[in-house]
Design a protein around this motif. Structure first.
Motif, short mmCIF file in Angstrom:
data_model
loop_
_atom_site.label_atom_id
_atom_site.label_comp_id
_atom_site.label_asym_id
_atom_site.label_seq_id
_atom_site.Cartn_x
_atom_site.Cartn_y
_atom_site.Cartn_z
N PHE A 61 -16.00 25.05 71.12
CA PHE A 61 -15.30 23.80 71.39
C PHE A 61 -13.80 24.04 71.53
N ILE A 62 -13.22 24.81 70.62
CA ILE A 62 -11.78 25.10 70.70
C ILE A 62 -11.47 25.83 72.00
N SER A 63 -12.32 26.78 72.37
CA SER A 63 -12.14 27.51 73.62
C SER A 63 -12.15 26.57 74.82
N PRO A 209 -22.02 41.98 61.18
CA PRO A 209 -21.92 40.65 61.79
C PRO A 209 -20.62 40.50 62.54
N GLU A 210 -20.64 39.64 63.56
CA GLU A 210 -19.47 39.47 64.41
C GLU A 210 -18.78 38.15 64.11
N LEU A 211 -17.47 38.18 64.11
CA LEU A 211 -16.66 36.97 63.94
C LEU A 211 -15.83 36.74 65.20
N ALA A 212 -15.19 35.57 65.27
CA ALA A 212 -14.42 35.26 66.47
C ALA A 212 -13.23 34.38 66.16
N ASN A 213 -12.04 34.86 66.51
CA ASN A 213 -10.86 34.00 66.61
C ASN A 213 -10.86 33.36 68.01
N VAL A 214 -10.06 32.33 68.16
CA VAL A 214 -9.88 31.71 69.48
C VAL A 214 -8.38 31.74 69.77
N VAL A 215 -7.99 32.38 70.90
CA VAL A 215 -6.58 32.65 71.17
C VAL A 215 -6.23 32.25 72.60
N GLY A 216 -5.13 31.53 72.75
CA GLY A 216 -4.60 31.18 74.07
C GLY A 216 -3.10 31.41 74.10
N VAL A 217 -2.55 31.55 75.31
CA VAL A 217 -1.15 31.97 75.47
C VAL A 217 -0.46 31.12 76.53
N ILE A 218 0.81 30.81 76.26
CA ILE A 218 1.73 30.31 77.30
C ILE A 218 2.81 31.38 77.44
N PRO A 219 2.78 32.15 78.53
CA PRO A 219 3.79 33.22 78.69
C PRO A 219 5.19 32.61 78.81
N GLY A 220 6.13 33.24 78.16
CA GLY A 220 7.52 32.80 78.24
C GLY A 220 8.36 33.75 79.07
#
Length: 435
Positions: A61-63, A209-220
């Motif tokens: 959902f976050i993705s 077991p696998e875990l997952a962060n959710v990461v997004g970027v706005i390049p500056g």
């Protein structure tokens, strides 16, 4: 039209054109805040416990929110999900003989760093005694800070209570971000004060077991100067029923902070290109050992991270009143002072953590980066000392003040402005002060 009049007309058109090119400051939309926090804390998210399909559902959902905002992906990732393994070791068998006598499993506890151990007298094993009258908390430090030395700990029966608590903890899988390595520890509850002979055999199963962060970027404009906005999206899942409810929805802890990260990403994406690069991350497994933030921190050069806004539990009004937000570790950098200056003349205020005895600076995902020198602080509003819903089944969206929460996100956006623009740079945290 004479020359002067024509020049003024052209100037007026130019000014109007430039004004039109300027983007008005975007609004933090209360309806979007409500939608996101309600979705994350709904019963069908099952409390978002790490290592469960419910956490994966929350991550997806976050993705999808990051995708709808139009964030860039992080590093070499193909999408917003940053997957990584955790090595999980579960003890299956243990046999201990001490000074010629077999010890029952009820009086032993084992922490393994590998699939098996076989220790006999004369091996490179450090023997430590926690005798009568000693601080029983030493047992904890020996188990969890044993360094590189395999250790046999003889625990006086006087400390049976602490031994039992540690044994119960060790009955669950131990986890690590690195395969193998480290040291193993064996505890024996005994009157013996020396180990003239011993034989210890133990085995374990290892899973990944696998875990997952959710990461997004706005390049500056400054690609190598990074400002991080973070929160953890996991909670504690399903537990013993309370008033007929077994789902710990985690609306305040920390769907509220995760919602803030999403809405701040939406806010900054709607503005012109930032001077500094902005990274928005929803961490996994904060409640289970901080594995998400620990893995994430290993993927970046900490010297390039200018500041970290870690957002924790902003769904309830602070004891100091509406529009008041507190910052952990306020005196460890001038991060908080910068935010205070940025909101001068507004209705918002930032102040130091009013609960220093609770050690909150070290109890969230900011601590990992702070220990690497980053001015990384948690931002919160909840009166944590009296909150009746903390880690309870009652932490539902109905207990939140959504107007307050929306205003707090606005305050963070305003407080971050000079750091994002490059006008202000917080002082670094001295890792030596965190020992």
């Amino acid at each position: 039209m004479n020359h002067s009049t024509r020049r003024l007309a052209v100037l007026g058109l130019a000014v109007g054109f430039l004004a039109g090119c300027e983007r008005a400051e975007p609004e933090i939309d209360p309806a979007s805040v409500e939608r996101v926090v309600t979705t994350l804390s709904a019963d069908d998210m099952q409390g978002r416990r790490a290592f469960t399909p419910a956490a994966d559902k929350a991550a997806e959902f976050i993705s999808s929110e990051f995708a709808s905002i139009g964030l860039d992906t992080f590093g070499d990732l193909d999408d917003y999900i940053q997957r990584f393994p955790v090595y999980s070791i579960s003890v299956e068998s243990q046999e201990v003989a001490l000074n010629g006598r077999e010890i029952s499993s009820e009086r032993t506890a084992v922490s393994l760093a590998s699939e098996s151990i076989h220790w006999t007298t004369g091996d490179a094993v450090e023997v430590v005694v926690v005798g009568p009258g000693e601080n029983p908390r030493r047992i904890i430090s020996l188990v969890f800070s044993s360094g590189d030395a395999n250790t046999l700990v003889l625990v006086s029966p006087e400390h049976e209570g602490m031994f039992g608590r540690v044994k119960f903890y060790l009955s669950r899988p131990s986890r690590s971000l690195e395969p193998g390595g480290g040291a193993s520890t064996v505890l024996v509850l005994t009157d013996e004060t020396e180990a003239t002979s011993y034989r210890i055999d133990a085995t374990a199963s290892v899973e990944e077991p696998e875990l997952a962060n959710v990461v997004g970027v706005i390049p500056g404009a400054r690609r190598d100067e990074i400002v991080v906005f973070s929160a953890h999206y996991d909670h504690i899942g399903i537990g013993a029923p309370q008033d007929g409810d077994s789902i710990a929805n985690g609306a305040n802890d920390d769907a509220s902070g995760t919602t803030a990260v999403i809405e701040l990403a939406r806010y900054f994406k709607a503005m012109r290109r930032p001077e500094r690069t902005l990274v928005f991350v929803a961490f996994t497994a904060e409640e289970s050992g901080g594995y998400g933030s620990r893995y994430f921190s290993s993927q970046l050069d900490p010297d390039g991270i200018v500041a970290m806004f870690n957002i924790e539990m902003i769904g309830k009004v602070a004891a100091e009143g509406p529009n008041s937000t507190w910052i952990t570790g306020f005196d460890r950098s001038d991060f908080g002072a910068i935010l205070q200056r940025a909101v001068e003349g507004t209705e918002y205020s930032f102040f130091a953590d009013p609960y220093p005895d609770q050690n909150l600076f070290f109890r969230s995902d900011n601590a990992t980066l702070a220990r690497l020198g980053v001015p990384a602080h948690s931002i919160s509003t909840t009166p944590i000392d009296v909150d009746p819903d903390y880690h309870q089944m009652s932490d539902e969206v109905q207990t939140l003040d959504l107007l307050h929460m929306t205003n707090t996100i606005r305050a963070i956006a305003r407080g971050a402005a000079t750091i994002v623009s490059g006008e202000a740079t917080p002082t670094r945290i001295d890792p030596a002060d965190l020992e």
